[in-house]
Design a protein around this motif. Structure first.
Motif, PDB file in Angstrom:
ATOM      1  N   THR A 193      56.383   1.345  -9.461  1.00 50.40           N
ATOM      2  CA  THR A 193      55.346   2.377  -9.586  1.00 50.40           C
ATOM      3  C   THR A 193      53.944   1.789  -9.565  1.00 50.40           C
ATOM      4  O   THR A 193      53.005   2.404  -9.046  1.00 50.40           O
ATOM      5  CB  THR A 193      55.543   3.168 -10.897  1.00 50.40           C
ATOM      6  OG1 THR A 193      56.893   3.622 -10.990  1.00 50.40           O
ATOM      7  CG2 THR A 193      54.612   4.379 -10.951  1.00 50.40           C
ATOM      8  N   HIS A 196      51.260   1.941  -6.742  1.00 52.39           N
ATOM      9  CA  HIS A 196      50.819   3.269  -6.342  1.00 52.39           C
ATOM     10  C   HIS A 196      49.890   3.911  -7.372  1.00 52.39           C
ATOM     11  O   HIS A 196      49.491   5.059  -7.216  1.00 52.39           O
ATOM     12  CB  HIS A 196      52.035   4.179  -6.114  1.00 52.39           C
ATOM     13  CG  HIS A 196      53.023   3.616  -5.137  1.00 52.39           C
ATOM     14  ND1 HIS A 196      52.767   3.538  -3.791  1.00 52.39           N
ATOM     15  CD2 HIS A 196      54.259   3.061  -5.332  1.00 52.39           C
ATOM     16  CE1 HIS A 196      53.809   2.989  -3.170  1.00 52.39           C
ATOM     17  NE2 HIS A 196      54.718   2.687  -4.085  1.00 52.39           N
ATOM     18  N   ARG A 287      39.830   6.252   0.124  1.00 50.19           N
ATOM     19  CA  ARG A 287      39.844   7.283   1.161  1.00 50.19           C
ATOM     20  C   ARG A 287      38.788   6.983   2.233  1.00 50.19           C
ATOM     21  O   ARG A 287      39.029   7.168   3.428  1.00 50.19           O
ATOM     22  CB  ARG A 287      39.583   8.651   0.539  1.00 50.19           C
ATOM     23  CG  ARG A 287      40.759   9.189  -0.255  1.00 50.19           C
ATOM     24  CD  ARG A 287      40.420  10.541  -0.856  1.00 50.19           C
ATOM     25  NE  ARG A 287      41.569  11.104  -1.575  1.00 50.19           N
ATOM     26  CZ  ARG A 287      41.522  12.260  -2.244  1.00 50.19           C
ATOM     27  NH1 ARG A 287      40.384  12.959  -2.287  1.00 50.19           N
ATOM     28  NH2 ARG A 287      42.589  12.706  -2.874  1.00 50.19           N
ATOM     29  N   TYR A 327      53.269  10.542 -13.089  1.00 49.91           N
ATOM     30  CA  TYR A 327      54.191  11.513 -12.493  1.00 49.91           C
ATOM     31  C   TYR A 327      53.908  11.693 -10.997  1.00 49.91           C
ATOM     32  O   TYR A 327      54.831  11.694 -10.171  1.00 49.91           O
ATOM     33  CB  TYR A 327      54.060  12.846 -13.227  1.00 49.91           C
ATOM     34  CG  TYR A 327      54.772  14.003 -12.546  1.00 49.91           C
ATOM     35  CD1 TYR A 327      56.148  14.160 -12.677  1.00 49.91           C
ATOM     36  CD2 TYR A 327      54.058  14.915 -11.773  1.00 49.91           C
ATOM     37  CE1 TYR A 327      56.807  15.213 -12.051  1.00 49.91           C
ATOM     38  CE2 TYR A 327      54.702  15.973 -11.153  1.00 49.91           C
ATOM     39  CZ  TYR A 327      56.071  16.119 -11.291  1.00 49.91           C
ATOM     40  OH  TYR A 327      56.710  17.156 -10.665  1.00 49.91           O
ATOM     41  N   ARG A 328      52.625  11.813 -10.633  1.00 47.72           N
ATOM     42  CA  ARG A 328      52.271  12.018  -9.226  1.00 47.72           C
ATOM     43  C   ARG A 328      52.631  10.788  -8.385  1.00 47.72           C
ATOM     44  O   ARG A 328      53.110  10.917  -7.253  1.00 47.72           O
ATOM     45  CB  ARG A 328      50.785  12.315  -9.105  1.00 47.72           C
ATOM     46  CG  ARG A 328      50.363  13.652  -9.681  1.00 47.72           C
ATOM     47  CD  ARG A 328      48.954  14.000  -9.242  1.00 47.72           C
ATOM     48  NE  ARG A 328      48.446  15.175  -9.946  1.00 47.72           N
ATOM     49  CZ  ARG A 328      47.592  15.135 -10.950  1.00 47.72           C
ATOM     50  NH1 ARG A 328      47.147  13.970 -11.383  1.00 47.72           N
ATOM     51  NH2 ARG A 328      47.175  16.240 -11.547  1.00 47.72           N
ATOM     52  N   ALA A 329      52.366   9.601  -8.959  1.00 46.19           N
ATOM     53  CA  ALA A 329      52.691   8.381  -8.216  1.00 46.19           C
ATOM     54  C   ALA A 329      54.189   8.292  -7.948  1.00 46.19           C
ATOM     55  O   ALA A 329      54.614   7.905  -6.846  1.00 46.19           O
ATOM     56  CB  ALA A 329      52.214   7.161  -8.993  1.00 46.19           C
ATOM     57  N   CYS A 330      55.007   8.658  -8.927  1.00 47.85           N
ATOM     58  CA  CYS A 330      56.461   8.625  -8.754  1.00 47.85           C
ATOM     59  C   CYS A 330      56.919   9.685  -7.750  1.00 47.85           C
ATOM     60  O   CYS A 330      57.728   9.415  -6.853  1.00 47.85           O
ATOM     61  CB  CYS A 330      57.156   8.837 -10.093  1.00 47.85           C
ATOM     62  SG  CYS A 330      56.924   7.504 -11.284  1.00 47.85           S
ATOM     63  N   LYS A 331      56.382  10.881  -7.885  1.00 44.59           N
ATOM     64  CA  LYS A 331      56.797  11.992  -7.013  1.00 44.59           C
ATOM     65  C   LYS A 331      56.409  11.732  -5.561  1.00 44.59           C
ATOM     66  O   LYS A 331      57.204  11.988  -4.639  1.00 44.59           O
ATOM     67  CB  LYS A 331      56.162  13.288  -7.505  1.00 44.59           C
ATOM     68  CG  LYS A 331      56.584  14.515  -6.718  1.00 44.59           C
ATOM     69  CD  LYS A 331      55.946  15.777  -7.275  1.00 44.59           C
ATOM     70  CE  LYS A 331      56.364  17.000  -6.457  1.00 44.59           C
ATOM     71  NZ  LYS A 331      55.733  18.240  -6.974  1.00 44.59           N
ATOM     72  N   ASP A 332      55.195  11.226  -5.335  1.00 42.69           N
ATOM     73  CA  ASP A 332      54.709  11.028  -3.968  1.00 42.69           C
ATOM     74  C   ASP A 332      55.398   9.875  -3.260  1.00 42.69           C
ATOM     75  O   ASP A 332      55.314   9.764  -2.024  1.00 42.69           O
ATOM     76  CB  ASP A 332      53.196  10.779  -3.984  1.00 42.69           C
ATOM     77  CG  ASP A 332      52.412  12.001  -4.436  1.00 42.69           C
ATOM     78  OD1 ASP A 332      52.997  13.107  -4.453  1.00 42.69           O
ATOM     79  OD2 ASP A 332      51.217  11.845  -4.795  1.00 42.69           O
ATOM     80  N   ASN A 333      56.055   9.000  -4.015  1.00 44.59           N
ATOM     81  CA  ASN A 333      56.659   7.809  -3.413  1.00 44.59           C
ATOM     82  C   ASN A 333      58.166   7.722  -3.663  1.00 44.59           C
ATOM     83  O   ASN A 333      58.746   6.630  -3.538  1.00 44.59           O
ATOM     84  CB  ASN A 333      55.957   6.562  -3.942  1.00 44.59           C
ATOM     85  CG  ASN A 333      54.491   6.510  -3.560  1.00 44.59           C
ATOM     86  OD1 ASN A 333      54.153   6.132  -2.453  1.00 44.59           O
ATOM     87  ND2 ASN A 333      53.615   6.908  -4.468  1.00 44.59           N
ATOM     88  N   ASP A 334      58.778   8.869  -4.025  1.00 45.31           N
ATOM     89  CA  ASP A 334      60.237   8.942  -4.225  1.00 45.31           C
ATOM     90  C   ASP A 334      60.748   7.895  -5.211  1.00 45.31           C
ATOM     91  O   ASP A 334      61.767   7.220  -4.984  1.00 45.31           O
ATOM     92  CB  ASP A 334      60.970   8.800  -2.883  1.00 45.31           C
ATOM     93  CG  ASP A 334      60.667   9.938  -1.931  1.00 45.31           C
ATOM     94  OD1 ASP A 334      60.519  11.077  -2.417  1.00 45.31           O
ATOM     95  OD2 ASP A 334      60.560   9.705  -0.711  1.00 45.31           O
TER      96      ASP A 334
END
Length: 391
Positions: A193, A196, A287, A327-334
């Motif tokens: 994680t 990310h 970005r 949570y977002r880092a885990c979700k976005d990178n499976d």
């Protein structure tokens, strides 16, 4: 429209009877013959009680005529001032927890709320498939409201005493769902994680991994909290989970955690070490670096930002925003999801297996009121030794 004021109600005269009176929340309280010392003493007494009750609209209402919704309103007014209003604080937990009580029994007289009504509330929570500890916590919140009402003289004490003796749901004997235990997170998942996450959040995670501090403690850490006089630093926190019980909390920071924390100490002594605004700037810089449109074309950097956005980065992470970043880092990178609090469990498991339970207890801040000074010093030395070796 008339202006709302907080002026003190006046000592007044009822001309027809010659009696003095004071009017509070639309109710007249007669004090005796106007102009007498006795009436002035009565005025001072009633006014003092009304002010002590927080200028309540229910002052003077007999205890047998206060409804549950009036009691709840009085309690929440007290709790808002006493606990404050953070999103995850006691006030909001109480407000949400007792909302069903207001819904079902709001118009019921508070002194008529008894065992049957209490168990009916509990049965409703059981029907919602809530876990056993959570149901017991909800019921304790209801008892707390009535106990406070009794302490303020709003309801008879026997009401609160009756509710307090009702036993909670017992594990394995109530047929109610048990919650899943919080387990340590696999450190390989944490390592997957980290790339990310922003530099700030990744440092927070690593700091927790080496110190075992709570998510709220790493969010609120400031340079002024950290004593760097020894080879193992000590962060003495004034705001933590058990501060209201009079407990002290010290986070022991070993060499590895020191290396992580040092760059974030270069700021004001009272500023927070881990600043969400730095993570936001880092995100925008990435970005801009990944931009494919030439700078001479399209929008210039920063031109699409709102002048007054509803949500702006603050100077401090909350436990929610910290957890959401992971949570977002885990979700976005499976990556399998995990929470910051699981890091404490991972460290506790390691310390207990490599050292002993006492060392884990002190390192994580699990102290009880009855610990003697000698015992605490022994644990402190043990925790420092652990931090020196693995921190």
């Amino acid at each position: 429209m008339p202006r709302l004021t907080h002026q003190t109600p006046k000592y007044r005269k009822h001309r027809a009877s010659g009696q003095a009176f004071i009017e509070l929340s639309g109710r007249r309280h007669y004090l005796g013959p106007h102009g007498t010392k006795a009436s002035h003493r009565e005025y001072d007494r009633i006014l003092g009680e009304w002010l002590a009750a927080g200028r309540s609209n229910t002052y003077g209402v007999p205890a047998d005529s206060i409804t549950v919704v009036e009691l709840i309103a009085r309690y929440l007014s007290f709790a808002k001032d006493y606990y404050g209003t953070p999103k995850r604080g006691t006030y909001n937990n109480m407000r949400l927890g007792i909302a069903p009580l207001k819904e079902l029994y709001g118009r019921t007289l508070a002194n008529e709320f008894g065992v049957l009504q209490f168990k009916a509330m509990r049965q409703r929570f059981i029907g919602e498939d809530l876990s056993r500890p959570y149901i017991n916590e909800r019921m304790r919140q209801i008892v707390a409201v009535f106990r406070w009402g009794a302490s303020e003289g709003l309801i008879p004490a026997v009401v609160a005493q009756t509710l307090a003796i009702i036993p909670g749901l017992r594990k394995g004997r109530s047929g109610v769902r048990e919650p899943s235990p919080v387990k340590p997170v696999d450190l390989s998942i944490v390592e997957d994680t980290l790339p990310h996450l922003s530099t700030v959040v990744a440092a927070m995670v690593k700091f927790q991994m080496h110190t075992g501090c709570r998510p709220g403690e790493v969010c609120g850490l400031r340079p002024s909290d950290v004593d760097r006089s020894g080879d193992v630093w000590e962060a003495k926190l004034t705001q933590h989970k058990t501060a209201h019980h009079g407990h002290q909390r010290t986070v022991y920071i070993g060499p590895q955690a020191q290396a992580i924390l040092t760059p974030f100490l270069l700021r004001g002594a009272e500023d927070y070490c881990f600043d969400p605004r730095e993570a936001t700037e880092e995100m925008r810089a990435k970005r801009a670096e990944a931009r494919k449109t030439p700078i001479s074309c399209g929008n210039r950097a920063g031109t699409k930002r709102q002048k007054n956005p509803k949500r702006q980065p603050t100077a401090k992470y909350t436990t929610q925003s910290y957890g959401k970043a992971i949570y977002r880092a885990c979700k976005d990178n499976d990556i399998p999801g995990w929470s910051p609090n699981q890091l404490r469990h991972s460290l506790a498991t390691r310390v207990r297996s490599e050292f002993d339970l006492d060392a884990a207890k002190t390192l994580l801040g699990h102290q009880s009121i009855g610990i003697t000074e000698v015992y605490a010093e022994k644990d402190r030395k043990k925790a420092i030794e652990v931090a020196r070796m693995i921190g």
